[in-house]
Scaffold this motif. Structure first.
Motif: not given
Length: 545
Positions: A410-415, A460-465, A471-475, A494-504
Motif C-alpha cells: 500500500w502507498a497512501g496519499q501521505r508518504a 521524510g524531511a530532506g525529500l521533496s513532496g 519512495v512510498a510507492v517504491a516501498r 502521481s498527485a505530486a509528480l510532474d508529467a515526465d515523472a508520472e509517465a515513468h
C-alpha cells in the motif's frame, strides 16, 4: 464523590496473571519471602525479649546475642532479596504487557486503531506501563506481605497473651475500613488525573501535527494557551492526589499508633499488678507494631502506585479487545499461488454507494471519481482501515481474516516516511530485504539516482513532496518484488509528480502488472486511463465499471 457507575477495581486484577506470565511466579516467590520475613520478625521479637530478660536476670547473653545478630542479618538479606526480585519482576511484567499491548493493537487492526486516539494509545503503551513499576514492584509485594504476615503475627500474639491478641484483633479492622473509605474517596481523583494526562497528550499531539495550519491562520497562540490550561489542570489534579495521599497516610499512621498505644497501656497496667510477666509483655509489645505495619504500608504503597492502578484499566481494556477479536476471527492461512483473484461484493463504506468488482493478477483496476465519492474509502476498506458492509475476498478467503501485510502492498496519499535512511523506509517490515531489491524499486519509480543510504528526518524531511511520494510507492513495489504483496493498492501515487515523472511511473506500473501484479489504482489523472485494464467510476449516486 466517586463515580458510582464506575466498576470497582479489585486489589489485584486477575487479568494481570493472564496477560503477564511473569506475575505468576513472582507471586509465589514473594509469598515464600514474606513467610520467611514473618518468621524472622517473630524470631527477632523472641530473641530481643530473651536478651533483655536474661540481662536483667544476669544470665549469659552470648548465645542469645549471636542468634539475635543472625536474625538481624537474615532480615536485612531477605529485604534486599525482595527488593531485587520485585524490581526484576516489575521490569519483566512491564515488558510482557507492553509486547502484549503492541501485539493486541496490531491484531485489532487499523479499523480499531482509527477509532481511537493514537496519542492515548501511545500514552498507555509508554507512560501507562512505566507507571506499573510501583504497582507491581511495591504495592503488590506489600499486599502479599500483609495477607501472610498479619494473621501469623496476630496468632503469635494471641498464643502468648490472649488479651493482647484480642485487642489487636478488634482494633486491626479499623485500618482496612478507613483504607476502603479513603479508596472510595480517592478513586475518582486518581482517575481524573490519568484522564487529564491523556487529554494533555492528545492536545499536544494534535497541536504539533497541525502547527503549520495554525500558524498560517494565526491561531498558534490560542493552541499554546489551550495546552497551558490542560497542563495547569494536570498540575492541580496531581496536587489533589498528593494531598489525599498525605492525609490518608496520616490517618492510617494515627489509627495504627492509637491501636498500638491501647495494647501498650493494657500491658503496662497488667505488668504493674503482676498479672503479666515481663517476658510475655515485652514479646507482645514488640510484635504489636509489626502486626499493624503491613496494613499501613499497603495504604502508603497504594497511593504511590495510584497512577499505575489507573493506567491498568486502559492497558487491560486494549488486551481484552484483542482477546475478543481473536476469539471472533479464526486465523486464515496466507494466500498461495501465482494467479490471484480479488472479489468485492456490495461493499459500502458509511453512506457511500456499494461497490462490486472482480480483478485478477495482471490487471490494473483504476478507481476514479470526484472528491468525496469514496475512492480512498474503498482502499481503506480493503486495508481494514474503515468499517464497511458487504464482502471482500482474496483467493476465496475473507480479507478480514487476513493481515493486510499478508497480501497487500500500500502507498497512501501521505508518504508515511519515518526518520532513518531511504533504504530503512523501503524495508519497513522486511529487514532482510536485499539492497538490489531496494534499488530496483527505486528505479521503477524514477529514483534510481537516489542514494538508499541517504538519511531522512522526521516524516521524510530532506525529500521533496514528489520524491517522498515515490519512495512510498517504491516501498509497496519492493514488497511485491519480494513476493509478499500480490496486490498493490495505490492512492493518488502521481498527485505530486510532474508529467515526465508520472509517465515513468505509469510505465513501471504497467510493467509490474504485466509481470503478474494485481493493482488497484486510485487517481484523478486522465493519463491513468492509458494503463488501466478496467475503470471503476464512483459518484455520489452510483458506481459504474
Amino acid at each position: 464523590m466517586p463515580d458510582e457507575t464506575e466498576p470497582r477495581q479489585p486489589p489485584v486484577d486477575p487479568r494481570l496473571w493472564r496477560y503477564a506470565a511473569a506475575s505468576r511466579s513472582f507471586f509465589v516467590v514473594i509469598a515464600l519471602l514474606s513467610l520467611l520475613q514473618t518468621a524472622v520478625i517473630v524470631g527477632f521479637a523472641f530473641f530481643t525479649t530473651r536478651a533483655i530478660v536474661d540481662a536483667i536476670a544476669g544470665a549469659d547473653l552470648a548465645g542469645t546475642l549471636l542468634a539475635l545478630a543472625g536474625i538481624v542479618v537474615a532480615r536485612s538479606v531477605l529485604a534486599l532479596i525482595r527488593e531485587r526480585v520485585a524490581a526484576r519482576a516489575s521490569a519483566r511484567v512491564e515488558s510482557q504487557l507492553r509486547a502484549a499491548v503492541l501485539d493486541g493493537v496490531a491484531q485489532l487492526g487499523p479499523e480499531w486503531t482509527a477509532s481511537r486516539s493514537t496519542s492515548h494509545l501511545a500514552l498507555v503503551a509508554g507512560r501507562g506501563l512505566d507507571a506499573l513499576e510501583p504497582y507491581v514492584g511495591r504495592y503488590l509485594p506489600q499486599l502479599v506481605q500483609t495477607v501472610i504476615a498479619t494473621p501469623i503475627l496476630v496468632a503469635a500474639m494471641w498464643s502468648a497473651d490472649a488479651i493482647s491478641g484480642l485487642t489487636v484483633l478488634l482494633t486491626l479492622p479499623l485500618i482496612p475500613i478507613f483504607m476502603i473509605l479513603i479508596g472510595l474517596a480517592t478513586r475518582s481523583v486518581q482517575r481524573r488525573q490519568w484522564e487529564t494526562l491523556t487529554r494533555l497528550a492528545t492536545r499536544f499531539s494534535e497541536t504539533v501535527q497541525g502547527l503549520s495550519t495554525l500558524t498560517v491562520f494565526g491561531r498558534q497562540r490560542r493552541a499554546a494557551d489551550a495546552i497551558e490550561r490542560v497542563t495547569d489542570d494536570y498540575r492541580r489534579e496531581t496536587m489533589t492526589v498528593l494531598r489525599v495521599s498525605f492525609l490518608s497516610g496520616f490517618a492510617l499512621e494515627f489509627l495504627a499508633s492509637i491501636s498500638v498505644a491501647i495494647v501498650a497501656v493494657a500491658i503496662g497496667f497488667r505488668l504493674i499488678d503482676g498479672s503479666l510477666t515481663l517476658s510475655v509483655g515485652l514479646f507482645v509489645l514488640l510484635l504489636a507494631p509489626e502486626a499493624f505495619l503491613p496494613l499501613r504500608q499497603v495504604g502508603v504503597q497504594f497511593h504511590a502506585a495510584s497512577e499505575g492502578v489507573a493506567a491498568t484499566r486502559d492497558v487491560f481494556a486494549v488486551l481484552d479487545d484483542a482477546a475478543a477479536a481473536s476469539a471472533d476471527i479464526a486465523p486464515a492461512p496466507a494466500p498461495t499461488g501465482t494467479d490471484h483473484v480479488l472479489r468485492v461484493r456490495d461493499v459500502r463504506v458509511r453512506d457511500l454507494p456499494p461497490v462490486t468488482l472482480d480483478a485478477r493478477s495482471g490487471e490494473i483496476v483504476l478507481i476514479e471519481g470526484p472528491s468525496g465519492a469514496g475512492k480512498s474509502s474503498l482502499l481503506h476498506a480493503l486495508l481494514g482501515f474503515a468499517p464497511a458492509t458487504g464482502r471482500i475476498e482474496f483467493d476465496g478467503v475473507a480479507a478480514s481474516s487476513l493481515a493486510p501485510s499478508a497480501w497487500l502492498g500500500w502507498a497512501g496519499q501521505r508518504a508515511g516516511l519515518a526518520a532513518g535512511t531511504v533504504a530503512e523506509n523501503i524495508r519497513l517490515g522486511d529487514d532482510d530485504m536485499p539492497e538490489r531489491t531496494v534499488r530496483e524499486a527505486l528505479a521503477l519509480v524514477g529514483l534510481g539516482a537516489l542514494d538508499p543510504a541517504r538519511m531522512l528526518g522526521v516524516q521524510g524531511a530532506g525529500l521533496s513532496g514528489g520524491q517522498a511520494q515515490r519512495v512510498a510507492v517504491a516501498r509497496a513495489l519492493a514488497r511485491h518484488l519480494r513476493g509478499h504483496a500480490p496486490v498493490l493498492a495505490l492512492d493518488e501515487p502521481s498527485a505530486a509528480l510532474d508529467a515526465d515523472a508520472e509517465a515513468h511511473l505509469w510505465r513501471s506500473l504497467r510493467q509490474v502488472a504485466d509481470a503478474g501484479a494485481l493493482i488497484v489504482l486510485v487517481s484523478h489523472r486522465e493519463s491513468a486511463r492509458g494503463i488501466a485494464d478496467r475503470v471503476v467510476r464512483l459518484s455520489g449516486a452510483e458506481v459504474t465499471a
